[in-house]
Design an enzyme around this catalytic site. Structure first.
Site, PDB file in Angstrom:
ATOM      1  N   TYR A  70      55.208 -14.113   6.771  1.00  0.00           N
ATOM      2  CA  TYR A  70      53.921 -13.640   7.006  1.00  0.00           C
ATOM      3  C   TYR A  70      52.929 -14.604   6.609  1.00  0.00           C
ATOM      4  CZ  TYR A  70      49.539 -11.440   5.597  1.00  0.00           C
ATOM      5  OH  TYR A  70      48.203 -11.106   5.353  1.00  0.00           O
ATOM      6  N   LYS A  81      50.047 -16.906   8.844  1.00  0.00           N
ATOM      7  CA  LYS A  81      48.783 -17.002   8.856  1.00  0.00           C
ATOM      8  C   LYS A  81      48.369 -18.596   8.589  1.00  0.00           C
ATOM      9  CE  LYS A  81      47.081 -12.650   8.419  1.00  0.00           C
ATOM     10  NZ  LYS A  81      46.007 -12.006   8.954  1.00  0.00           N
TER      11      LYS A  81
END
Length: 278
Positions: free
Chosen positions: A93, A97
């Site tokens: 994750y 980003k």
């Protein structure tokens, strides 16, 4: 702030209406799940954001406020973490980003699209004015899971690991209230429009609280027992994350006014207490 962002046709239709900027909140955001289903996170978070940036470029939109994450830093080399800290995400994750931040930097150079990448620490709480009362679906973050347990929606909370090198052996996190985050997004858009410069900012409370401390505070505020059990560690969880947010304070005149544990819990319980099973 979890969601699918792949409807390119809809994005193009919205972009053509002549907006000054885009606030990009949507993503899949469960760190543990991202280690199991990287394909899901690649397609939605990275490919979806490419669609957004390309639509912005096509429509001549020059400002994007992007919800990034402290997960881009990985395990801290020092605390508190400032924006100059090395970037070494430990979960997929966080990697997605970080890749998006890189994309935005390139589109600034190539297309003149300015961006504010806002590196949240742990977003939590509910609108202090009580205007938003929807419950998160299938939450994986600590506070909504605590609230579901307190409200009787789930039977217990799992504490992922109690062998970390912290005072009570559980992970420590820096929590920032969603109302404070909303203020930061508004101020960031104003900054982009007036200053015409891209920026990267941390958003946190600059204090840390452990998993066990948060559960105990929730027990006192809600008056509920909130059963908890120790479970195995999750892959990709850092031991301790605490922000240094003085850059946001200086540049945006922003402060985390609502990010105490007490306000985080009480604003959440105000919503969840009304959803308890009868």
């Amino acid at each position: 702030m979890e969601g699918d962002i792949l409807d390119t046709e809809k994005l193009e239709s919205v972009a053509k209406q002549g907006f000054d900027g885009i606030i990009h909140l949507a993503a899949f955001k469960a760190a543990g799940e991202s280690m199991i289903l990287p394909e899901k996170y690649s397609v939605n978070n990275i490919n979806g954001t490419i669609n957004i940036i390309n639509c912005a470029s096509k429509a001549g939109i020059k400002n994007i406020v992007f919800s990034s994450t402290a997960a881009v830093y990985g395990e801290p080399e020092y605390l508190p973490i400032d924006e100059e800290h090395p970037l070494n995400p430990e979960n997929y994750y966080g990697y997605t980003k970080l890749q998006i931040e890189g994309l935005l930097a390139w589109y600034d150079k190539l297309k003149g699209i300015k961006s504010a990448s806002l590196r949240y620490f742990n977003a939590a709480g509910y609108d202090t004015a009580g205007r938003i009362t929807g419950l998160e679906r299938n939450p994986a973050n600590l506070l909504p899971v605590i609230m579901e347990t307190a409200a009787g929606i789930r039977k217990k909370i799992d504490i992922f690991g109690n062998d970390y090198p912290t005072p009570d052996k559980t992970c420590i996190r820096d929590y920032v209230h969603v109302t404070d985050l909303a203020d930061a997004h508004y101020l960031s858009m104003k900054y982009l429009i007036t200053e015409n410069k891209s920026i990267v900012l941390n958003l946190g409370s600059d204090t840390g609280i452990s998993v066990l401390e948060m559960i105990e505070k929730a027990r006192k505020i809600t008056g509920k027992p909130i059963p908890a059990e120790i479970a195995p560690r999750r892959a990709g969880d850092a031991v301790k994350l605490i922000a240094k947010s003085d850059k946001a304070e200086k540049v945006l005149n922003w402060q985390a006014k609502n990010s105490s544990a007490e306000i985080l819990i009480s604003s959440s319980w105000e919503v969840y207490s009304r959803r308890r099973p009868k």
